[in-house]
Design a protein around this motif. Structure first.
Motif, PDB file in Angstrom:
ATOM      1  N   GLY A   1     -46.964   9.205 -10.453  1.00 56.51           N
ATOM      2  CA  GLY A   1     -46.485   7.982  -9.847  1.00 56.51           C
ATOM      3  C   GLY A   1     -46.981   6.474 -10.331  1.00 56.51           C
ATOM      4  N   GLY A   2     -47.842   6.836 -11.510  1.00 54.58           N
ATOM      5  CA  GLY A   2     -48.390   5.526 -12.168  1.00 54.58           C
ATOM      6  C   GLY A   2     -49.284   4.784 -11.370  1.00 54.58           C
ATOM      7  N   LEU A   3     -50.133   5.753 -10.491  1.00 48.70           N
ATOM      8  CA  LEU A   3     -50.968   5.107  -9.435  1.00 48.70           C
ATOM      9  C   LEU A   3     -52.490   5.814  -9.553  1.00 48.70           C
ATOM     10  CD1 LEU A   3     -48.999   5.235  -6.342  1.00 48.70           C
ATOM     11  CD2 LEU A   3     -49.555   3.126  -7.683  1.00 48.70           C
ATOM     12  N   GLN A   4     -52.518   6.128 -10.820  1.00 55.85           N
ATOM     13  CA  GLN A   4     -53.800   6.785 -11.123  1.00 55.85           C
ATOM     14  C   GLN A   4     -55.179   6.217 -11.025  1.00 55.85           C
ATOM     15  OE1 GLN A   4     -51.355   6.545 -13.431  1.00 55.85           O
ATOM     16  NE2 GLN A   4     -52.031   5.517 -15.090  1.00 55.85           N
TER      17      GLN A   4
ATOM     18  N   PHE B   1     -66.177  16.587 -15.647  1.00 56.99           N
ATOM     19  CA  PHE B   1     -66.039  15.632 -16.519  1.00 56.99           C
ATOM     20  C   PHE B   1     -65.942  14.252 -15.762  1.00 56.99           C
ATOM     21  CE2 PHE B   1     -64.551  19.282 -19.142  1.00 56.99           C
ATOM     22  CZ  PHE B   1     -65.244  19.175 -20.382  1.00 56.99           C
ATOM     23  N   LEU B   2     -66.380  13.361 -16.479  1.00 56.62           N
ATOM     24  CA  LEU B   2     -65.871  11.770 -16.339  1.00 56.62           C
ATOM     25  C   LEU B   2     -64.828  11.378 -17.559  1.00 56.62           C
ATOM     26  CD1 LEU B   2     -69.072   9.886 -15.209  1.00 56.62           C
ATOM     27  CD2 LEU B   2     -67.285  10.686 -13.711  1.00 56.62           C
ATOM     28  N   THR B   3     -63.750  10.843 -16.978  1.00 54.93           N
ATOM     29  CA  THR B   3     -62.816  10.442 -17.950  1.00 54.93           C
ATOM     30  C   THR B   3     -62.042   9.188 -17.293  1.00 54.93           C
ATOM     31  OG1 THR B   3     -60.817  10.914 -19.425  1.00 54.93           O
ATOM     32  CG2 THR B   3     -60.915  11.778 -16.975  1.00 54.93           C
ATOM     33  N   ALA B   4     -61.547   8.467 -18.272  1.00 53.66           N
ATOM     34  CA  ALA B   4     -60.694   7.173 -17.872  1.00 53.66           C
ATOM     35  C   ALA B   4     -59.295   7.514 -18.018  1.00 53.66           C
ATOM     36  CB  ALA B   4     -61.310   5.993 -18.627  1.00 53.66           C
ATOM     37  N   ALA B   5     -58.249   6.830 -17.400  1.00 53.40           N
ATOM     38  CA  ALA B   5     -57.132   7.014 -17.642  1.00 53.40           C
ATOM     39  C   ALA B   5     -56.556   6.160 -18.804  1.00 53.40           C
ATOM     40  CB  ALA B   5     -56.242   6.145 -16.349  1.00 53.40           C
ATOM     41  N   GLN B   6     -55.624   6.438 -19.500  1.00 57.34           N
ATOM     42  CA  GLN B   6     -55.183   5.927 -20.930  1.00 57.34           C
ATOM     43  C   GLN B   6     -54.635   4.666 -20.670  1.00 57.34           C
ATOM     44  OE1 GLN B   6     -51.893   5.567 -22.313  1.00 57.34           O
ATOM     45  NE2 GLN B   6     -52.717   4.992 -24.414  1.00 57.34           N
TER      46      GLN B   6
ATOM     47  N   SER C   1     -54.017  16.975  -5.384  1.00 56.57           N
ATOM     48  CA  SER C   1     -52.743  16.169  -5.227  1.00 56.57           C
ATOM     49  C   SER C   1     -53.469  14.768  -4.682  1.00 56.57           C
ATOM     50  CB  SER C   1     -51.707  16.429  -4.209  1.00 56.57           C
ATOM     51  OG  SER C   1     -52.156  16.671  -2.891  1.00 56.57           O
ATOM     52  N   ALA C   2     -53.127  13.543  -4.544  1.00 54.43           N
ATOM     53  CA  ALA C   2     -54.015  12.352  -4.092  1.00 54.43           C
ATOM     54  C   ALA C   2     -53.144  11.061  -3.958  1.00 54.43           C
ATOM     55  CB  ALA C   2     -54.756  11.969  -5.238  1.00 54.43           C
ATOM     56  N   CYS C   3     -54.005   9.848  -3.744  1.00 54.12           N
ATOM     57  CA  CYS C   3     -53.331   8.671  -3.406  1.00 54.12           C
ATOM     58  C   CYS C   3     -54.323   7.714  -4.230  1.00 54.12           C
ATOM     59  CB  CYS C   3     -53.680   8.400  -1.997  1.00 54.12           C
ATOM     60  SG  CYS C   3     -55.230   8.955  -1.186  1.00 54.12           S
ATOM     61  N   SER C   4     -53.905   6.414  -4.160  1.00 47.60           N
ATOM     62  CA  SER C   4     -54.909   5.246  -4.842  1.00 47.60           C
ATOM     63  C   SER C   4     -54.605   4.970  -6.038  1.00 47.60           C
ATOM     64  CB  SER C   4     -56.126   5.567  -4.517  1.00 47.60           C
ATOM     65  OG  SER C   4     -57.027   4.513  -5.009  1.00 47.60           O
ATOM     66  N   SER C   5     -55.264   3.756  -6.641  1.00 49.94           N
ATOM     67  CA  SER C   5     -55.405   3.578  -8.047  1.00 49.94           C
ATOM     68  C   SER C   5     -55.073   2.077  -8.297  1.00 49.94           C
ATOM     69  CB  SER C   5     -54.786   4.426  -8.922  1.00 49.94           C
ATOM     70  OG  SER C   5     -54.949   3.909 -10.231  1.00 49.94           O
TER      71      SER C   5
ATOM     72  N   LEU D   1     -54.522  14.060  -8.001  1.00 52.32           N
ATOM     73  CA  LEU D   1     -54.589  13.351  -9.244  1.00 52.32           C
ATOM     74  C   LEU D   1     -53.479  13.315  -9.738  1.00 52.32           C
ATOM     75  CD1 LEU D   1     -56.659  11.727 -10.485  1.00 52.32           C
ATOM     76  CD2 LEU D   1     -57.482  13.676 -11.886  1.00 52.32           C
ATOM     77  N   THR D   2     -52.715  14.636  -9.781  1.00 46.22           N
ATOM     78  CA  THR D   2     -51.409  14.810 -10.624  1.00 46.22           C
ATOM     79  C   THR D   2     -50.277  14.030  -9.934  1.00 46.22           C
ATOM     80  OG1 THR D   2     -52.178  17.313 -11.201  1.00 46.22           O
ATOM     81  CG2 THR D   2     -49.923  16.445 -11.191  1.00 46.22           C
ATOM     82  N   VAL D   3     -50.207  13.845  -8.618  1.00 45.73           N
ATOM     83  CA  VAL D   3     -49.221  13.330  -8.087  1.00 45.73           C
ATOM     84  C   VAL D   3     -49.450  11.559  -8.471  1.00 45.73           C
ATOM     85  CG1 VAL D   3     -48.444  12.429  -5.716  1.00 45.73           C
ATOM     86  CG2 VAL D   3     -48.730  14.873  -6.299  1.00 45.73           C
ATOM     87  N   ALA D   4     -50.756  11.026  -8.131  1.00 44.58           N
ATOM     88  CA  ALA D   4     -50.899   9.880  -8.618  1.00 44.58           C
ATOM     89  C   ALA D   4     -50.695   9.546 -10.233  1.00 44.58           C
ATOM     90  CB  ALA D   4     -52.434   9.698  -8.553  1.00 44.58           C
ATOM     91  N   TYR D   5     -51.037  10.410 -10.939  1.00 44.93           N
ATOM     92  CA  TYR D   5     -50.528  10.138 -12.372  1.00 44.93           C
ATOM     93  C   TYR D   5     -48.790  10.005 -12.401  1.00 44.93           C
ATOM     94  CZ  TYR D   5     -55.093   9.995 -15.148  1.00 44.93           C
ATOM     95  OH  TYR D   5     -55.903   9.763 -15.695  1.00 44.93           O
TER      96      TYR D   5
END
Length: 433
Positions: free
Chosen positions: A99-102, A322-327, A19-23, A93-97
């Motif tokens: 809310g559009g804050l990934q 993995f390293l990945t980036a937000a779409q 679950s998380a914050c930021s972005s 991370l799921t919460v951030a995605y």
């Protein structure tokens, strides 16, 4: 075909889907990204929000050093790291995605990526790899590169963690076994485990093998891969009730009843029995045994490829990050440049040497394997390594497999009944989605 081939870092469990914050992530004008879009100019300073799972001091230090070197060579890009404990990571991370804050770039555990890659969250790196004519693409071990692929796209690059066979040479000597000769066949794993157990006054004080009895899918899969099987198929349907799986779990339960396995969970914070000198054999990573090697001495730890299964399989379990980036990152080109830098030879060798992961580049073999036998065994295992296949049903299968294993170990149901009943429950839940 939906595919992410595998074959460990630290993986995360179904109940840990976190679950998380930021972005600083956001939408591009049309909601999609193409290679070259979001590229920076010399007059433009970009900040990439970067999240990584884990709060170990060595890990955080290694990441910060890598970022500092990247920024030196890319003065137009600033990387802002956030470190989050594994136990909280995926939920945040799921919460951030949601809310559009990934974050723009982030790490993902093996199970986390393969169970969510079909949700359209992550940037397809393939156009950026092609535009850059990235040499690392051909240098990657093919299976490890494919681990981050889905429907023809590359959605993550893996820092692999491999689980070769590891044993305590001093415990072998105590049991009258040759400390330089570990199990060479599937059946010998169980024979050695029984010989290596130490029972005093009816209580097991040291297990012959470290197999987790709670949240134990990783131990189970390390053995199942040697039989040439997986616990769900390419469509995500459970197969852990197959005859081979039933036979394997029965052998594991028999060992447990004989006192050769100390009850444990792969998620316990104080380490596994092997890490605490309470087991003689295990499948673990160089990182997983790092502290033990310091305390008992490298000379007392043996490393080898997994023993051969009945058909000659020596497939090692592969996990990792993995390293990945937000779409929807506003800075896809900068995100790719950061990921690309991480996997350049010098960068990834330095990072993996410090953190216990394995460099996935074939050209780094000599530099890495000369560090010691643990590194040599792990690197060799990359040639035949698998983990979880890409499936949105991963969490369902793991949930019911765990239940089946725990019911079997605790005698709640006979092994075959536990596996078949829980596989049927998994099929019903999958059908009802």
């Amino acid at each position: 075909m939906k595919k992410i081939t595998v074959a460990l870092a630290t993986v995360l469990t179904a109940t840990s889907i976190l679950s998380a914050c930021s972005s600083g992530a956001g939408n591009t004008e049309n909601g999609t990204n193409n290679a070259g879009s979001g590229a920076t100019t010399k007059d433009e300073k970009v900040t990439l929000k970067f999240w990584y799972p884990g709060t170990d001091e060595i890990l955080m230090g290694a990441v910060k050093e890598l970022i500092a070197k990247f920024e030196q060579g890319h003065p137009d890009i600033h990387v802002e790291p956030t470190f989050i404990p594994w136990a909280d990571y995926f939920q945040k991370l799921t919460v951030a995605y949601s809310g559009g804050l990934q974050p723009d770039v982030h790490g993902l555990g093996f199970g986390q990526l393969i169970s969510t890659v079909n949700q359209g969250k992550y940037l397809n790196l393939t156009p950026y790899i092609q535009e850059a004519k990235w040499a690392g693409e051909k240098d990657f071990f093919p299976d490890i590169l494919e681990a981050g692929q889905y429907e023809g796209g590359q959605y993550g690059l893996l820092l692999p963690e491999i689980r070769p066979l590891v044993w305590r040479k001093d415990f072998f000597k105590e049991a009258g076994l040759d400390p330089e000769s570990p199990p060479k066949t599937f059946d010998e794993i169980f024979e050695f485990a029984d010989k290596l157990k130490v029972v005093e006054n009816g209580q097991t004080v040291r297990g012959g093998i470290d197999i987790q009895t709670s949240n134990g899918e990783q131990s189970y899969l390390s053995l199942l891969l040697l039989l040439g099987e997986d616990f769900y198929d390419a469509e995500g349907n459970p197969t852990f009730d197959s005859p081979a799986s039933v036979g394997l779990v029965q052998k594991m339960v028999d060992l447990y009843k004989s006192g050769a396995i100390i009850p444990s969970s792969q998620q316990q914070l104080n380490g596994t029995p092997f890490q605490n000198s309470l087991a003689a054999l295990t499948f673990t990573s160089a990182q997983g045994a790092a502290e033990l090697r310091k305390t008992v001495g490298e000379e007392n730890i043996g490393w080898a490829l997994p023993p051969e299964g009945p058909e000659g399989k020596r497939t090692a379990l592969m996990l990792g990050t993995f390293l990945t980036a937000a779409q929807k990152t506003k800075h896809p080109q900068a995100a790719w440049e950061f990921i690309q830098f991480w996997f350049e030879g010098a960068s990834v060798l330095e990072f993996t040497t410090k953190t216990g992961a394995i460099p996935p580049l074939q050209s780094l073999k000599d530099d890495y394997t000369k560090l010691g036998p643990a590194y040599a065994a792990a690197f060799e295992a990359l040639n035949d390594a698998r983990g979880y296949g890409a499936s949105g049903n991963w969490a369902i299968n793991v949930k019911y497999l765990r239940l089946a294993l725990e019911e079997s170990y605790n005698g709640i149901r006979p092994v075959e009944e536990a596996l078949k009943a829980n596989a049927e429950l998994a099929r019903e839940e999958i059908a009802g989605q």
